[in-house]
Design an enzyme around this catalytic site. Structure first.
Site, PDB file in Angstrom:
ATOM      1  CE  LYS A  27      71.833  63.707   3.617  1.00  0.00           C
ATOM      2  NZ  LYS A  27      71.606  62.706   2.543  1.00  0.00           N
ATOM      3  NE  ARG A  97      72.167  66.121  -0.112  1.00  0.00           N
ATOM      4  CZ  ARG A  97      72.964  66.863   0.630  1.00  0.00           C
ATOM      5  NH1 ARG A  97      72.747  68.172   0.774  1.00  0.00           N
ATOM      6  NH2 ARG A  97      73.961  66.305   1.273  1.00  0.00           N
ATOM      7  N   GLY A 106      74.691  55.993   4.146  1.00  0.00           N
ATOM      8  CA  GLY A 106      74.728  55.173   2.939  1.00  0.00           C
ATOM      9  C   GLY A 106      73.564  54.210   2.755  1.00  0.00           C
ATOM     10  CG  MET A 108      67.427  55.517   3.478  1.00  0.00           C
ATOM     11  SD  MET A 108      66.280  56.531   4.379  1.00  0.00           S
ATOM     12  CE  MET A 108      67.331  57.797   5.008  1.00  0.00           C
ATOM     13  NE  ARG A 341      77.358  62.618   8.747  1.00  0.00           N
ATOM     14  CZ  ARG A 341      77.081  61.810   7.743  1.00  0.00           C
ATOM     15  NH1 ARG A 341      75.849  61.479   7.486  1.00  0.00           N
ATOM     16  NH2 ARG A 341      78.042  61.307   6.995  1.00  0.00           N
ATOM     17  CG  HIS A 462      81.286  50.994   5.920  1.00  0.00           C
ATOM     18  ND1 HIS A 462      81.593  49.754   6.447  1.00  0.00           N
ATOM     19  CD2 HIS A 462      80.006  51.247   6.258  1.00  0.00           C
ATOM     20  CE1 HIS A 462      80.530  49.276   7.054  1.00  0.00           C
ATOM     21  NE2 HIS A 462      79.551  50.156   6.952  1.00  0.00           N
ATOM     22  CB  SER A 870      77.983  47.355  51.785  1.00  0.00           C
ATOM     23  OG  SER A 870      78.468  47.288  50.458  1.00  0.00           O
ATOM     24  CB  CYS A 938      80.289  46.290  47.472  1.00  0.00           C
ATOM     25  SG  CYS A 938      79.430  44.978  48.341  1.00  0.00           S
ATOM     26  CE1 TYR A 958      80.634  51.683  49.447  1.00  0.00           C
ATOM     27  CE2 TYR A 958      80.061  52.980  51.381  1.00  0.00           C
ATOM     28  CZ  TYR A 958      80.355  51.754  50.794  1.00  0.00           C
ATOM     29  OH  TYR A 958      80.362  50.617  51.547  1.00  0.00           O
TER      30      TYR A 958
HETATM   31  P1  ADP Z   1      74.457  60.627   1.697  1.00  0.00           P
HETATM   32  O1  ADP Z   1      73.468  60.732   2.802  1.00  0.00           O
HETATM   33  O2  ADP Z   1      74.583  59.262   1.136  1.00  0.00           O
HETATM   34  O3  ADP Z   1      75.760  61.289   2.041  1.00  0.00           O
HETATM   35  P2  ADP Z   1      73.829  63.009   0.242  1.00  0.00           P
HETATM   36  O4  ADP Z   1      72.420  63.406   0.075  1.00  0.00           O
HETATM   37  O5  ADP Z   1      74.548  63.722   1.305  1.00  0.00           O
HETATM   38  O6  ADP Z   1      73.853  61.454   0.465  1.00  0.00           O
HETATM   39  O7  ADP Z   1      74.523  63.202  -1.163  1.00  0.00           O
HETATM   40  C1  ADP Z   1      75.469  62.350  -1.761  1.00  0.00           C
HETATM   41  C2  ADP Z   1      76.649  63.179  -2.272  1.00  0.00           C
HETATM   42  O8  ADP Z   1      76.212  64.185  -3.186  1.00  0.00           O
HETATM   43  C3  ADP Z   1      77.325  63.926  -1.155  1.00  0.00           C
HETATM   44  O9  ADP Z   1      78.707  63.910  -1.375  1.00  0.00           O
HETATM   45  C4  ADP Z   1      76.802  65.314  -1.275  1.00  0.00           C
HETATM   46  O10 ADP Z   1      77.703  66.266  -0.801  1.00  0.00           O
HETATM   47  C5  ADP Z   1      76.599  65.457  -2.761  1.00  0.00           C
HETATM   48  N1  ADP Z   1      75.528  66.404  -3.035  1.00  0.00           N
HETATM   49  C6  ADP Z   1      74.276  66.358  -2.578  1.00  0.00           C
HETATM   50  N2  ADP Z   1      73.572  67.410  -2.997  1.00  0.00           N
HETATM   51  C7  ADP Z   1      74.402  68.146  -3.737  1.00  0.00           C
HETATM   52  C8  ADP Z   1      74.252  69.394  -4.442  1.00  0.00           C
HETATM   53  N3  ADP Z   1      73.116  70.058  -4.428  1.00  0.00           N
HETATM   54  N4  ADP Z   1      75.307  69.865  -5.096  1.00  0.00           N
HETATM   55  C9  ADP Z   1      76.481  69.182  -5.104  1.00  0.00           C
HETATM   56  N5  ADP Z   1      76.682  68.016  -4.479  1.00  0.00           N
HETATM   57  C10 ADP Z   1      75.653  67.505  -3.801  1.00  0.00           C
HETATM   58 MG    MG Z   2      75.888  63.028   2.829  1.00  0.00          MG
END
Ligand code: ADP
Ligand code: MG
Ligand code: MG
Length: 985
Positions: A27, A97, A106, A108, A341, A462, A870, A938, A958
């Site tokens: 990230k 984050r 989802g 962490m 990503r 998910h 073979s 083969c 081959y």
């Molecule tokens: P995850 O890895 O669980 O997606 P994120 O760190 O990406 O967690 O953040 C969770 C949500 O919060 C995401 O939808 C992200 O876009 C939003 N978000 C994170 N940082 C900001 C920010 N600085 N301003 C607005 N929204 C944010």
């Molecule tokens: Mg995210």
């Protein structure tokens, strides 16, 4: 405190880039990269994964110097944004984050709205020009902090939130006004005090520090640990922590938040694919609180915003040369990108995208070829529902329609929870997992299911994301389906299916049907992009790709999939058909005896040729007698009759296969299987015979038998074999014959007994190492001779008809060069005689399987007596390890792999160091004798990418794979040639 880290622990976004994924987490690295290429990312900084690891090393506290660095970077952020952290009038608000090097969706934690406190909330409202969103942000902070940082049960807050709405008669969070939200904040803080004994701090710096520690801690929360274990991700990576200025999607209808794929992750179509939610913050989209609108609807509502989003999407795609999965937020009409990503996409989408990228000039062909894991190709070839069956089902059995989350067709029984899905799947059922929505806790069930059906969630839910990764069909957001977890049923359109009922789902269209639907292979249109990609693969690969095919239909399919030859045509499979089996059984009954008499006569004749005059006379007489014996022998007659029958069948089979592969090499392997494979099981026959006797006793009222007393059930001999009634005859017992009784025995019973006697005669203790392959060819040469005649006859016919053919004859299970020295001239003579008799000129090659270790070790001698090698890598693996595959795989091989006694199952992927060493020796020795010696493989390994890479590395000509795996092999061979794929030895 002194830290163990020399380097920087904090990087501003401007200092990082995409190559720093392991240090900054994915990230952080990609936020940095986006900032550097002019994508609108909110300003921020990243705390390194090394700092996180150090945090754990020093006992879960911030390593020395880190806090100072954080404070300094917050100061820089204040300068960049013109706001001050904790300032009541003009407060800076940030998100904290998590994000490691490997995506763990989802798993962490992330805390939003950090910096909103009792003291700053008014300032935030001022900045937003609206009190409601400020209170909402505050409410979210307290809720998020309480659950994520302080670990309080989420439900405690959710219940209060629900009450706040229901008491006011409201349905959605965003309908709560500022006063209601303020009340909620007070209630939430009450919960926190009640649970932890103290209220949260009003000092945002204290909260920030706690939040950062919580993000680090989340690396080792149980969910994350389980996920890493399951995915095979190292526990030593640590998470980065991104601190970024907040942008607000909840400032009203001109604001919002969304997620999108730059192309369809299901089909690869070049169109934005995703969801947008107005007046909301990031988490709301994924949480499924409200149903978001599809991104394309924005085009009509706000064309310029849509165009801007599309421009960013294309820019990111071109930059990364990969389809992207993007999070964005719109704050009062201004677009911010918060995360990007590489998107998880289906194999068909991956193929289409790679080909489109080349055509758009984004990727080179070589890079495109390296993009797709070769094994994924099989998913593109996955079957789909038969058109007619589906048309009918649409009329009569359509249960509901949801959103196609991951394409493909699947049928199975409805199961409503993951544990039960695992249970039923392990019991052999095909299962469709049906849920409201799935979470990381359901993954074990998803893995075992044929497909997934959810009543909630969209393309980015998910269930959809996980199934696309696994290449399984999935229908999501099937809102008309009412799933009742108590009654354990799912109902739609007035029809109810219960757990255990069969349903079918089409993950492309989102349709759900009652019952099971027939499937068909994909058609040419579906495969257009794949064929383009494979044509590029064909341009660069060095290895040829052949296929294993036993029938003309297999050969046809192999040909369609691009096979350049048949590397293995197993003749024994031809004998299993119902009209042939009786002939091979009859042949085996008389063969050993007949072949022996014939051989003895031949030997005498040869002796006669060399005999001194004194012995000639008696020899002439003996030859004459022997010849008479052969001519009058019933066995020999029957033997020749059955051989002639089988020759007819075989000639027709070879004709079909050689014709289907017109001009391409076709390697026909002479009979290989242990002979008992053509016969029923000995144990079964014995039981049947007992039943026959019992039935006859009952009807005759006498001791029906073949002059024998019945053994007690299941008597066994010294080797543990069950005894036949005759074997088990007690010495002192008087048989019915001896007593002179005439015992009526039915004809069927006599037949049955003959079969039993035959099975007994051919029975071996260890058939895989017994009388099979060329060993049969040497002891009953008439069988191989018949096969060679059939091959050459088919070849002559086709040649006469003007069809080009290219047959190769292959001898299995060779372990000593003398086997070849004996067989080759003999079979060559048969071929020559056949050709001359038919008066047609055909050529063929005569080669050897290398599948016994001794053959590999003496490959030089063998090469002098053969025209190609073979590798039979299945047998070579069995014999090198001393494993019988079936026993190993059912008894201990899984255990070996799980406990890392073996790095992988050597039947899946070649054991490069052991079996591979033998292969190298054979290649070296063979090519020393004949530098041009064609060598292929083969065994099943011929369709497995790493094994293919190995074959490329050791210079094979081959690989021969199952027709279905031919496309995989073509791609893997190209990847090996381009250096994208290595065997890693
Ligand atoms: P995850 O890895 O669980 O997606 P994120 O760190 O990406 O967690 O953040 C969770 C949500 O919060 C995401 O939808 C992200 O876009 C939003 N978000 C994170 N940082 C900001 C920010 N600085 N301003 C607005 N929204 C944010
Ligand atoms: Mg995210
Ligand atoms: Mg073999």
């Amino acid at each position: 405190m002194v830290t163990g880290i020399d380097g920087k622990m904090v990087y501003r976004l401007a200092e990082g880039n995409a190559s720093m994924v392991s240090l900054l987490g994915s990230k952080g690295a990609h936020a940095s990269e986006m900032a550097s290429i002019g994508i609108p990312v909110p300003p921020g900084f990243v705390i390194t994964t090394e700092a996180c690891l150090e945090f754990f090393k020093v006992g879960r506290q911030l390593p020395g110097g880190l806090w100072d660095a954080i404070v300094a970077n917050v100061r820089t952020l204040e300068e960049e944004t013109g706001r001050t952290f904790g300032d009541p009038d003009n407060p800076l608000v940030v998100s904290v984050r998590s994000g490691s090097a490997v995506s763990m969706p989802g798993m962490m934690d992330t805390i939003l709205n950090m910096g909103v406190t009792d003291l700053t909330v008014a300032g935030v409202a001022e900045m937003m020009k609206d009190e409601r969103p400020a209170m909402d942000a505050y409410r979210r902070l307290v809720q998020g902090f309480g659950s994520v940082v302080l670990g309080i049960e989420k439900d405690k807050f959710e219940t209060l939130l629900e009450e706040a709405k229901s008491s006011r008669g409201l349905a959605f969070d965003y309908e709560l006004d500022a006063a209601a939200l303020r009340e909620l904040v007070t209630q939430f803080r009450g919960v926190i005090t009640e649970v932890t004994g103290s209220d949260i701090s009003d000092d945002p710096w204290v909260l920030l520090r706690q939040a950062i520690e919580a993000v680090f801690d989340s690396w080792n929360n149980p969910r994350a640990i389980t996920y890493r274990e399951f995915q095979g991700i190292s526990h030593d990576l640590g998470t980065g922590c991104v601190i970024m200025a907040m942008v607000f999607g909840n400032l009203g209808p001109d604001s919002g938040t969304g997620v999108l794929f730059t192309r369809s992750p299901a089909t690869g179509e070049k169109t934005l694919y995703g969801e947008f939610l107005r007046n909301a913050q990031g988490e709301d989209v994924v949480a499924g609180v409200r149903t978001p609108q599809r991104i394309e609807t924005l085009q009509a509502e706000e064309a310029s915003l849509y165009a801007e989003i599309e421009e960013m999407a294309r820019k990111l795609e071109e930059h990364y040369k990969e389809v992207q999965d993007i999070e964005f937020t719109v704050e009062r009409g201004k677009l911010y990108i918060l995360q990007t990503r590489t998107a998880k996409r289906t194999a068909p989408a991956a193929v289409r995208i790679a080909v489109d990228f080349v055509e758009e000039g984004v990727l080179s062909k070589e890079d495109a070829l390296g993009r797709i894991p070769a094994s994924d190709i099989t998913q593109v070839l996955m079957p789909r529902f038969d058109g007619d069956a589906k048309a009918l089902a649409t009329q009569t059995a359509l249960l509901a329609v949801g959103v196609g989350g991951s394409p493909g067709a699947a049928s199975g029984v409805v199961v409503l929870d993951p544990d039960r899905a695992v249970e039923r799947a392990e019991a052999g059922d095909l299962v469709i997992l049906v849920r409201h929505e799935t979470s990381p806790d359901d993954v074990h069930g998803i893995i075992k299911a044929q497909g997934v059906l959810t009543s909630r969630g969209g393309m980015t839910s998910h269930a959809a994301v996980v199934t696309r990764g696994l290449g399984k069909p999935c229908v999501v957001g099937c809102e008309e389906l009412h799933v009742d977890m108590v009654a354990r049923t799912a109902t739609a359109r007035g029809v109810t299916v219960a757990e255990g009922d069969l349903i079918s789902i089409d993950g492309g269209t989102g349709e759900v049907f009652v019952g099971e639907l027939a499937t068909v292979e994909p058609n040419a249109d579906d495969l257009h992009e794949l064929n383009v990609l494979l044509s590029w693969a064909d341009e660069v690969r060095k290895l040829q790709v052949w296929a294993n095919a036993d029938t003309p239909q297999d050969a046809q399919r192999a040909h369609q999939n691009g096979a350049e030859g048949i590397g293995l045509c197993r003749t024994e499979h031809m004998f299993f058909a119902a009209d042939r089996l009786p002939h091979i059984q009859a042949l085996l009954e008389v063969g050993p005896q007949a072949s022996k008499v014939i051989r003895e006569t031949d030997e005498l004749a040869k002796a006669l040729e060399l005999a001194p005059a004194s012995e000639r006379e008696s020899l002439i007489r003996r030859v004459k007698e022997a010849r008479e014996k052969v001519e009058s022998s019933k066995e020999v007659l029957a033997f020749h009759t059955e051989l002639a029958e089988l020759e007819k069948f075989q000639t027709a089979d070879f004709y079909g296969i050689l014709k289907a592969m017109e001009g391409k090499p076709v390697v026909v392997r002479l009979l290989d299987a242990p002979l008992h494979e053509f016969l029923p099981h000995y144990e079964d026959l014995i039981r049947e015979e007992e039943q026959i006797f019992a039935a006859q006793r009952a009807s005759n009222g006498s001791q029906a038998s073949f002059g024998a007393v019945l053994p007690r059930p299941e008597q066994r001999d010294a080797q543990g074999f069950l005894l036949t009634p005759r074997d088990a005859q007690p010495h002192d017992a008087e048989t019915a014959d001896e007593r002179g009784e005439s015992v009526p025995v039915s004809e069927a019973a006599v037949e049955h007994h003959r079969l039993l006697e035959l099975v007994k005669a051919l029975r071996e203790t260890n058939p895989m190492l017994g009388h099979r392959g060329c060993r049969v060819g040497l002891t009953m040469p008439e069988i191989y001779e018949m096969q060679v005649r059939a091959i050459v006859t088919a070849a002559c016919r086709l040649t006469e008809e003007g069809t080009k053919i290219n047959p190769e004859i292959m001898i299995p299970i060779v372990s000593h060069v003398n086997e070849l020295k004996w067989l080759r001239p003999r079979l060559r003579a048969v071929a020559k005689e056949t050709r001359e008799r038919l008066g047609v000129e055909v050529t063929y090659k005569f080669g050897t399987m290398i599948e016994v270790p001794r053959a590999a070790l003496t490959a030089g001698e063998i090469a002098e007596n053969t025209e190609f090698f073979s590798f039979g890598s299945n047998d070579l693996t069995q014999m090198t390890f001393g494993y019988s595959r079936d026993d190993a795989e059912t008894k201990f091989l899984n255990h070996y792999v799980e406990t890392e006694i073996l790095p992988w199952n050597p039947f899946d992927s070649i054991d490069f160091t052991g079996v591979g060493r033998l292969m190298r020796i054979a290649v070296e020795e063979g090519r020393r004798v004949n530098p041009e010696l064609p060598i292929g493989i083969c065994g099943e390994h011929g369709g497995e990418p790493y094994s293919i890479a190995f074959c490329h590395e050791i210079g094979l000509n081959y690989v021969s794979a199952s027709p279905y795996r031919v496309p995989v092999a073509r791609l893997a061979a190209a990847q090996s040639a381009l250096g994208h794929l290595k065997s890693n030895i």
